[in-house]
Every structure is written in structure tokens, then in C-alpha cells.
Design an enzyme around this catalytic site. Structure first.
Site, PDB file in Angstrom:
ATOM      1  N   ASP A   1      50.916 -56.676  25.362  1.00 16.37           N
ATOM      2  CA  ASP A   1      49.741 -55.883  25.694  1.00 16.37           C
ATOM      3  C   ASP A   1      50.233 -54.444  25.886  1.00 16.37           C
ATOM      4  OD1 ASP A   1      47.110 -55.189  26.732  1.00 16.37           O
ATOM      5  OD2 ASP A   1      48.083 -55.165  28.696  1.00 16.37           O
TER       6      ASP A   1
ATOM      7  N   ASP B   1      49.342 -57.951  31.418  1.00 17.26           N
ATOM      8  CA  ASP B   1      49.133 -57.752  32.856  1.00 17.26           C
ATOM      9  C   ASP B   1      47.696 -57.896  33.312  1.00 17.26           C
ATOM     10  OD1 ASP B   1      48.256 -55.251  31.640  1.00 17.26           O
ATOM     11  OD2 ASP B   1      48.255 -54.444  33.676  1.00 17.26           O
TER      12      ASP B   1
ATOM     13  N   ASP C   1      44.181 -60.749  29.667  1.00 13.64           N
ATOM     14  CA  ASP C   1      45.373 -61.284  29.002  1.00 13.64           C
ATOM     15  C   ASP C   1      45.664 -62.723  29.412  1.00 13.64           C
ATOM     16  OD1 ASP C   1      46.136 -58.881  27.610  1.00 13.64           O
ATOM     17  OD2 ASP C   1      46.809 -58.075  29.529  1.00 13.64           O
TER      18      ASP C   1
END
Length: 437
Positions: A147, A331, A335
Site C-alpha cells: 500500500d 496500514d 487494507d
């Protein structure tokens, strides 16, 4: 996943759990309970966790047949010696020797010993284990999907044009920023390192803050609020990815450029992962320009922007169907489903509680190096686990025939068994040093 804050306007859709940073909102509930985005994320997460629970640990696979095989071998040894004409006492003693020499101490220590040593080494490298089988799964990964926001970048905003701003102006703007609740203003306050706010500060929701200082009005907020539109547009033309906050004192104007910075060693870590034969991808819910900028700065060729939680988990599942072993590093709450779907997952310590609870590994600090450390230590540990299993099995292959033949007393069998356990422990200590796999 956005790096810049979005202005909420009449008719715009907002989600439960969204943070309102300034002003007052009047919202109409259009979905509740099972119809919310949070509920959708929870469903995706539950499904992914159920799929992951089918993983069987190496230790479990190794121990499934060991105990019954050992006991059957000892029983057959006793029966065999009885048939051969030996007395009941001697036959039982030989059977006991077989049981002792095949005591699963070495096999039982083969994997837990390595895991314990590796876990300690990983902790010193800034990695915390959330799952007992995380090391085994991290050892086999060939793809890392990152991410962006809060993962490849630091979680807090920072001022990036500090060198261009007069120190006195920065200090005064920081004192004014202390009275604001806006995260971009908080970045100015943090960068200025001031402790005392200006007195009698007035906040105008959605615009900024103002106060009087030495007979002059000082303002901090949007460029329009501070009369600094031209300066802000000039700065945005040079770098459209920054957020801007303006400061004015009398007729003098300053614009602060604020953004999330990449983790200091992100490029170096990604390069090291690539050199280990690992494919690195970037998957973000942020806007395309921001993701493209980060991918270019880090040398990541495979990237996607504007990705939803469902699209993230679908991408991870697609990679797994191709036979890829995927580590997901993220995080945010969005996600969490992809973290659960991946072969193994990792989150920074600054991640949301849901992501941390879902991740197999959590890394500490501002650097990305713990991701590389997790891979290196896991690969080293997995190699040592296999070596230890080989040692334990090899020992049994050599020692069991000797015990069955009646050439080992229970005392000799106990010494041999202890020696094999010590050998396995000494080999496990090598997990303290991670080497490139």
C-alpha cells in the site's frame, strides 16, 4: 488511501468512519448496518481469514505420523525379540531403548527452537510476530504488494519547503498553527517545534485561524483566506501533489508545502527486495498522480491507483491463482481484507487496530528495512528448520536400527537422544544471523 483531504460539499457521499477535520457537517443516512462500506470490508475480511486458516504448519505436518510410527516400531521390536526366543524382560528392555532413542525431543525442538531464535532476532530488527506460522509463510514469498499512504510513506504530514521559509515567519506560523485542529496546520506546528500558541486565536471553520500579533493581524489557513492564491498556484504548478497552507502577516504572504514523505529507506529496501528475486507491486486507493509519483521515486514498475478494498483483495487472489506467494504490506482499514487474503501480511506499528490485528507481522519505527529483515530472517529460519528436521530424521535412521538390534542400552539410548537434541539446538542458534537466501 487519499493523501490530500477532500472538501465535503452539498450532495457528496461520505462514509461512516470518515474523519471530519474542520467545520460542521449535516448528513443524511443512506445506508446502515449491512449496507455500509465498513460492513463490506468486514465481510471481505472474514472470508479471507477463513481461507487462510487452512494453512498447515510444517511442525504439524512432521508430527502427524511420528508418534504412532515410534510406538508401533517399539511394539514390533518387543514382539520380534519374543519370537526370536528372547525373554520377556530382555525384549521389553530393548523396546524401551527403542522408545528412548526415538524420543521426539530432537524432532520436537527442530522447528520451535528455530522459531524462538528467529523471533528474537526479528524483534531486534524491529519486527513483531502476530502469528505462529508467519515465519514459514514469509519464507516462501516471491511477491510483495505495498500500500502507499502510511505504508511506503510516513503516517504524518511534513513541511517540505522548510529551507525556503524565514525562521521568524516559521516560528510565528507555528504558534498560530498550534490553535488549529486541521492536520495540515498541525504539520506546520510540528515542523516549527514551538510550544506556546498565540493568545486569543479565532478559528473560522473551513478557512483557517487568525489572531493579532504586535498590532498586525496574522492568518494561517487556505490561500484564499490569507490572500495568497497566486503564491499557492505557483507552488502547485511546480508540485501538484503537495497540500498547501498559507500564512499572512499584514501584507506579507508565505505558503507552506505539506505532504507525506516516503520512508527514508523505502527506495533502498525495495531495491534490495528486487535483488532477492522478489517482484514488488504498489496498490493504492490514492489518486493516480500521487501513486505514479511514488512509484517513479521508488522504481516500482507495477502499480495501480484508485483501488477499492474489494479490488485489492481480488488482485491478491489473482496473484495467488497464478501460483505467486504474496506478502501484503498495508496500514489502513481498507487494507485489512487484502492483508488476510495474502500468503503472509505485514503492517506498520502506526496502522489501524484492524490492520494490526489482521497482519501476521508488525514492524516498528519509521524505516521500511524491517520488511526486508522479515524476509531474510524467515528464509534463513526455514532453511534451518529443514536442516533440523533432516538432522532429527537422519539421527533416527542411524540410531533406530542399532536400538532394534539390541546394541544400545537404555542409558546409551538416552545419551544419544540428548546429543541429538543438543545438536538441533546449536544449529537453531544460527537463525540469529540472517543471510541472503
Amino acid at each position: 488511501g487519499e493523501t490530500q483531504y477532500v472538501k465535503a460539499e452539498r450532495g457528496m457521499q461520505v462514509y461512516a468512519g470518515t474523519l471530519n477535520i474542520s467545520g460542521t457537517l449535516r448528513v443524511r443516512v443512506a445506508a446502515a448496518a449491512e449496507g455500509t462500506l465498513l460492513s463490506e470490508i468486514t465481510k471481505l475480511l472474514d472470508h479471507a481469514l477463513q481461507a487462510r486458516s487452512r494453512y498447515i504448519r510444517l511442525a504439524d505436518r512432521a508430527s502427524q505420523l511420528y508418534a504412532p510410527v515410534v510406538h508401533v516400531t517399539a511394539l514390533l521390536t518387543v514382539i520380534g525379540w519374543l519370537i526370536a526366543g528372547a525373554g520377556l524382560h530382555d525384549s521389553i528392555v530393548i523396546g524401551i531403548a527403542v522408545l528412548i532413542i526415538t524420543c521426539p525431543c530432537a524432532l520436537g525442538l527442530a522447528i520451535p527452537a528455530v522459531q524462538t531464535v528467529a523471533a528474537g532476532a526479528m524483534f531486534r530488527a524491529g519486527v513483531l510476530l502476530n502469528s505462529g506460522d508467519a515465519i514459514e509463510r514469509a519464507a516462501v514469498i516471491d511477491t510483495v504488494v505495498f500500500d502507499k499512504t502510511g505504508t511506503l510513506t510516513l503516517p504524518e504530514l511534513d513541511v517540505v519547503n522548510v529551507a525556503e521559509i524565514d525562521a521568524d515567519t516559521f516560528h510565528l506560523a507555528g504558534r498560530l498553527a498550534l490553535a488549529s485542529h486541521h492536520p495540515v496546520a498541525a504539520a506546520v506546528a510540528r515542523a516549527s517545534a514551538v510550544k506556546a500558541p498565540l493568545p486569543d486565536v479565532v478559528e473560522e471553520p473551513g478557512r483557517g485561524v487568525r489572531a493579532m500579533f504586535e498590532g498586525e493581524e496574522v492568518r494561517l489557513g487556505s490561500p484564499a483566506f490569507c490572500g495568497a492564491d497566486d503564491l499557492a498556484n505557483e507552488l502547485l504548478a511546480q508540485d501538484p501533489e503537495v497540500s498547501v497552507v498559507a500564512f499572512s502577516r499584514g501584507g506579507r504572504h508565505t505558503v507552506f508545502a505539506v505532504r507525506q514523505l516516503l520512508r527514508p529507506d523505502a527506495a533502498k529496501t525495495i531495491d534490495a527486495l528486487t535483488n532477492r528475486g522478489i517482484v514488488v507491486e504498489l496498490l493504492s486507493g490514492d489518486r493516480e498522480p500521487a501513486v505514479r509519483h511514488a512509484a517513479g521515486a521508488l522504481g516500482v514498475n507495477v502499480w495501480r491507483a484508485g483501488v477499492t478494498p474489494a479490488e485489492k483483495i481480488a488482485h491478491v487472489e489473482a496473484l495467488k491463482r497464478q501460483g505467486r506467494k504474496v506478502m501484503m504490506v498495508g496500514d489502513g482499514m481498507n487494507d485489512a481484507p487484502a492483508l488476510a487474503a495474502a500468503t503472509v501480511s505485514m503492517s506498520p506499528i502506526s496502522a489501524t487496530h484492524l490492520s494490526q490485528a489482521t497482519a501476521d507481522l508488525v514492524f516498528l519505527g519509521k524505516e521500511l528495512a524491517p520488511v526486508l529483515a522479515a524476509v531474510d530472517y524467515s528464509r534463513k529460519a526455514m532453511s534451518l528448520m529443514r536442516e533440523n528436521l533432516g538432522l532429527a530424521i537422519g539421527y533416527n535412521v542411524l540410531a533406530v536400527p542399532i536400538a532394534i538390534a539390541g546394541l544400545a542400552t537404555p542409558l546409551i539410548a538416552a545419551l544419544a537422544m540428548s546429543g541429538s537434541s543438543v545438536l538441533v539446538m546449536l544449529n537453531a542458534m544460527r537463525a540469529r544471523r540472517a543471510g541472503r537466501a
